[in-house]
Design a protein around this motif. Structure first.
Motif, PDB file in Angstrom:
ATOM      1  N   LYS A   1       1.085  -1.135  -0.378  1.00  0.00           N
ATOM      2  CA  LYS A   1       0.595   0.173   0.146  1.00  0.00           C
ATOM      3  C   LYS A   1       0.783   1.387   0.364  1.00  0.00           C
ATOM      4  O   LYS A   1       1.604   1.088   0.143  1.00  0.00           O
ATOM      5  CB  LYS A   1      -0.907  -0.125   1.129  1.00  0.00           C
ATOM      6  N   THR A   2       0.564   2.491  -0.213  1.00  0.00           N
ATOM      7  CA  THR A   2       1.031   3.450  -0.650  1.00  0.00           C
ATOM      8  C   THR A   2       0.197   4.168  -0.077  1.00  0.00           C
ATOM      9  O   THR A   2      -0.840   5.008  -0.318  1.00  0.00           O
ATOM     10  CB  THR A   2       1.304   4.065  -1.844  1.00  0.00           C
ATOM     11  N   VAL A   3       0.867   5.406   0.721  1.00  0.00           N
ATOM     12  CA  VAL A   3       0.349   7.030   1.329  1.00  0.00           C
ATOM     13  C   VAL A   3       0.373   7.768   0.272  1.00  0.00           C
ATOM     14  O   VAL A   3       2.291   7.621   0.650  1.00  0.00           O
ATOM     15  CB  VAL A   3       0.517   6.578   2.640  1.00  0.00           C
ATOM     16  N   LEU A   4       0.159   8.988  -0.071  1.00  0.00           N
ATOM     17  CA  LEU A   4       0.586  10.339  -0.157  1.00  0.00           C
ATOM     18  C   LEU A   4       0.519  11.264   0.569  1.00  0.00           C
ATOM     19  O   LEU A   4      -0.688  11.287   0.724  1.00  0.00           O
ATOM     20  CB  LEU A   4      -1.005  10.887  -1.765  1.00  0.00           C
ATOM     21  N   ILE A   5       1.824  11.289   1.209  1.00  0.00           N
ATOM     22  CA  ILE A   5       1.606  13.053   1.930  1.00  0.00           C
ATOM     23  C   ILE A   5       1.340  13.607   1.404  1.00  0.00           C
ATOM     24  O   ILE A   5       2.383  14.696   0.357  1.00  0.00           O
ATOM     25  CB  ILE A   5       2.722  12.541   2.885  1.00  0.00           C
ATOM     26  N   VAL A   6       0.741  14.718   1.472  1.00  0.00           N
ATOM     27  CA  VAL A   6      -0.199  16.204   1.266  1.00  0.00           C
ATOM     28  C   VAL A   6       0.981  17.749   2.396  1.00  0.00           C
ATOM     29  O   VAL A   6      -0.118  17.175   2.767  1.00  0.00           O
ATOM     30  CB  VAL A   6      -0.836  16.300   0.294  1.00  0.00           C
ATOM     31  N   GLU A   7       2.203  17.530   2.490  1.00  0.00           N
ATOM     32  CA  GLU A   7       2.521  18.444   3.203  1.00  0.00           C
ATOM     33  C   GLU A   7       3.333  19.885   2.475  1.00  0.00           C
ATOM     34  O   GLU A   7       4.498  19.384   1.844  1.00  0.00           O
ATOM     35  CB  GLU A   7       3.263  17.320   3.950  1.00  0.00           C
ATOM     36  N   ASP A   8       3.576  20.567   3.259  1.00  0.00           N
ATOM     37  CA  ASP A   8       4.118  21.975   2.546  1.00  0.00           C
ATOM     38  C   ASP A   8       5.149  22.386   3.687  1.00  0.00           C
ATOM     39  O   ASP A   8       6.379  23.428   3.933  1.00  0.00           O
ATOM     40  CB  ASP A   8       3.403  23.391   2.419  1.00  0.00           C
ATOM     41  N   GLU A   9       5.523  21.448   4.935  1.00  0.00           N
ATOM     42  CA  GLU A   9       6.471  21.620   5.473  1.00  0.00           C
ATOM     43  C   GLU A   9       7.370  20.490   5.466  1.00  0.00           C
ATOM     44  O   GLU A   9       7.578  18.863   5.705  1.00  0.00           O
ATOM     45  CB  GLU A   9       6.138  21.519   6.645  1.00  0.00           C
ATOM     46  N   PRO A  10       8.590  20.124   4.505  1.00  0.00           N
ATOM     47  CA  PRO A  10       9.618  19.676   4.779  1.00  0.00           C
ATOM     48  C   PRO A  10      10.051  18.779   5.698  1.00  0.00           C
ATOM     49  O   PRO A  10      10.128  17.620   6.137  1.00  0.00           O
ATOM     50  CB  PRO A  10      10.715  20.025   4.013  1.00  0.00           C
ATOM     51  N   ILE A  11       9.840  19.357   7.074  1.00  0.00           N
ATOM     52  CA  ILE A  11      10.305  18.381   8.324  1.00  0.00           C
ATOM     53  C   ILE A  11       9.485  17.811   8.564  1.00  0.00           C
ATOM     54  O   ILE A  11       9.781  16.666   8.824  1.00  0.00           O
ATOM     55  CB  ILE A  11      10.895  19.198   8.917  1.00  0.00           C
ATOM     56  N   ASN A  12       7.701  18.186   8.332  1.00  0.00           N
ATOM     57  CA  ASN A  12       6.708  16.879   8.786  1.00  0.00           C
ATOM     58  C   ASN A  12       6.345  16.019   7.734  1.00  0.00           C
ATOM     59  O   ASN A  12       6.540  14.589   8.721  1.00  0.00           O
ATOM     60  CB  ASN A  12       5.341  18.333   8.882  1.00  0.00           C
ATOM     61  N   PHE A  13       6.888  16.154   6.608  1.00  0.00           N
ATOM     62  CA  PHE A  13       7.213  15.180   5.388  1.00  0.00           C
ATOM     63  C   PHE A  13       8.151  14.442   6.319  1.00  0.00           C
ATOM     64  O   PHE A  13       7.588  12.832   5.809  1.00  0.00           O
ATOM     65  CB  PHE A  13       7.295  15.814   4.287  1.00  0.00           C
ATOM     66  N   ARG A  14       9.265  14.687   6.392  1.00  0.00           N
ATOM     67  CA  ARG A  14      10.049  13.753   6.487  1.00  0.00           C
ATOM     68  C   ARG A  14      10.090  13.046   7.674  1.00  0.00           C
ATOM     69  O   ARG A  14      10.250  10.940   7.804  1.00  0.00           O
ATOM     70  CB  ARG A  14      11.655  13.598   7.068  1.00  0.00           C
ATOM     71  N   VAL A  15       9.368  13.318   8.922  1.00  0.00           N
ATOM     72  CA  VAL A  15       9.164  12.915  10.090  1.00  0.00           C
ATOM     73  C   VAL A  15       7.809  11.216   9.816  1.00  0.00           C
ATOM     74  O   VAL A  15       7.524  10.510  10.035  1.00  0.00           O
ATOM     75  CB  VAL A  15       8.632  13.479  11.270  1.00  0.00           C
TER      76      VAL A  15
END
Length: 134
Positions: free
Chosen positions: A2-16
């Motif tokens: 399964k794949t999660v698409l993370i739609v996030e504009d803060e790079p640190i949040n995306f990485r976490v």
């Protein structure tokens, strides 16, 4: 897988979020803050669930600012993407009633509040909304 698409504009949040999901659940992760790219991924069926920042302070679609609420409405109105579960990531200072109102307004399927204090609970909330294989 399964794949999660993370739609996030803060790079640190995306990485976490990405690290937690890949290490604790083995899910694939894709990420973008670009509205058109997210729409294309959703329409193509290249994601099984979307984890989306409710605010999206930097996202633009057709020259207009678009937050997570508007983007969720767009996805839920699209025939190819409407069945895709959407989980909002909400600011930790939002009241429960406000979170519920945004869910109703947007059509999203659930929410998680920041900061992520319990990584396993975060993963479990996402896994619970993932479509089951037939």
């Amino acid at each position: 897988m399964k794949t999660v698409l993370i739609v996030e504009d803060e790079p640190i949040n995306f990485r976490v979020f990405s690290k937690i999901l890949t290490r604790r659940s083995g899910l694939n992760v894709k990420g973008t803050e670009d509205v058109e790219e997210a729409m294309k991924i959703a329409q193509a069926g290249d994601a099984d669930i979307i984890l989306m920042d409710a605010c999206l302070a930097h996202s633009v679609y057709q020259g207009k600012p678009v937050d997570g609420i508007k983007m969720a409405q767009m996805l839920k109105a699209d025939a190819q993407a409407s069945n895709l579960p959407i989980i909002f990531v909400m600011p930790g200072n939002m009241m429960e009633g406000d979170c519920e109102a945004l869910l109703k307004q947007s059509g999203a399927d659930g929410y998680i509040k920041k900061p992520i204090v319990d990584p396993q609970q975060f993963v479990d909330q996402i896994l619970a909304l993932l479509p089951k294989d037939d």
